[in-house]
Design an enzyme around this catalytic site. Structure first.
Site, short mmCIF file in Angstrom:
data_model
loop_
_atom_site.label_atom_id
_atom_site.label_comp_id
_atom_site.label_asym_id
_atom_site.label_seq_id
_atom_site.Cartn_x
_atom_site.Cartn_y
_atom_site.Cartn_z
N HIS A 7 0.87 -1.12 -0.01
CA HIS A 7 -0.12 0.07 0.00
C HIS A 7 0.70 1.05 -0.02
O HIS A 7 2.04 1.22 0.26
CB HIS A 7 -1.17 -0.06 1.18
N HIS A 65 4.53 7.20 3.14
CA HIS A 65 5.50 6.20 3.30
C HIS A 65 5.11 5.06 1.98
O HIS A 65 3.99 5.11 1.56
CB HIS A 65 5.86 5.35 4.42
N GLU A 111 7.98 0.47 4.86
CA GLU A 111 7.43 -0.33 5.76
C GLU A 111 7.13 -1.56 4.89
O GLU A 111 6.90 -2.05 4.02
CB GLU A 111 5.92 0.27 6.16
#
Length: 136
Positions: A7, A65, A111
């Site tokens: 994502h 991010h 991430e």
């Protein structure tokens, strides 16, 4: 170990304006929205819009991010390998699914996330964010 892009999270200054842009103009599907954010989807891509309460119309990088998907069985070894190599962490996980937040050599926020939009929405249905609405 990483399985692909999971994502994107973008820090925005106006949730409504950003939902309109990504939904109406770009064709992403609004899945859920709340006072400080929204989840939209486009195929397998999951986009999270996160309100930056300090932004005053300027782009902000605060929580922006890029997240990569990773299988649960690979997560611990992946994190251990990055930590052993001295990779810096920029945030501790407080949301659904295991996540490891780390910086690349140029300071880009990344991430590794175990989970999906479906698992995040299920968690949000059980414990919704303030003002959360689901757009089924």
């Amino acid at each position: 170990m990483l399985g692909g892009l999971n994502h994107l999270t973008l820090t925005v200054s106006d949730i409504g304006r950003s939902i309109d842009f990504y939904g109406r103009l770009l064709g992403l599907r609004l899945e859920a929205s709340w006072d400080a954010g929204a989840y939209l989807s486009l195929g397998d891509l999951w986009l999270c819009l996160s309100l930056d309460r300090l932004a005053q119309g300027e782009p902000a990088a605060g929580y922006t991010h890029y997240a990569f998907g990773i299988a649960q069985e690979d997560f611990a070894a992946f994190c251990a390998r990055l930590r052993a190599d001295g990779v810096r962490e920029w945030k501790q996980n407080r949301s659904e699914g295991d996540s490891f937040y780390f910086l690349d050599p140029d300071g880009h926020q990344l991430e590794a996330h175990v989970g999906s939009l479906a698992s995040r929405l299920a968690q949000c249905r059980a414990r919704p964010y303030a003002g959360m609405r689901f757009h089924d």
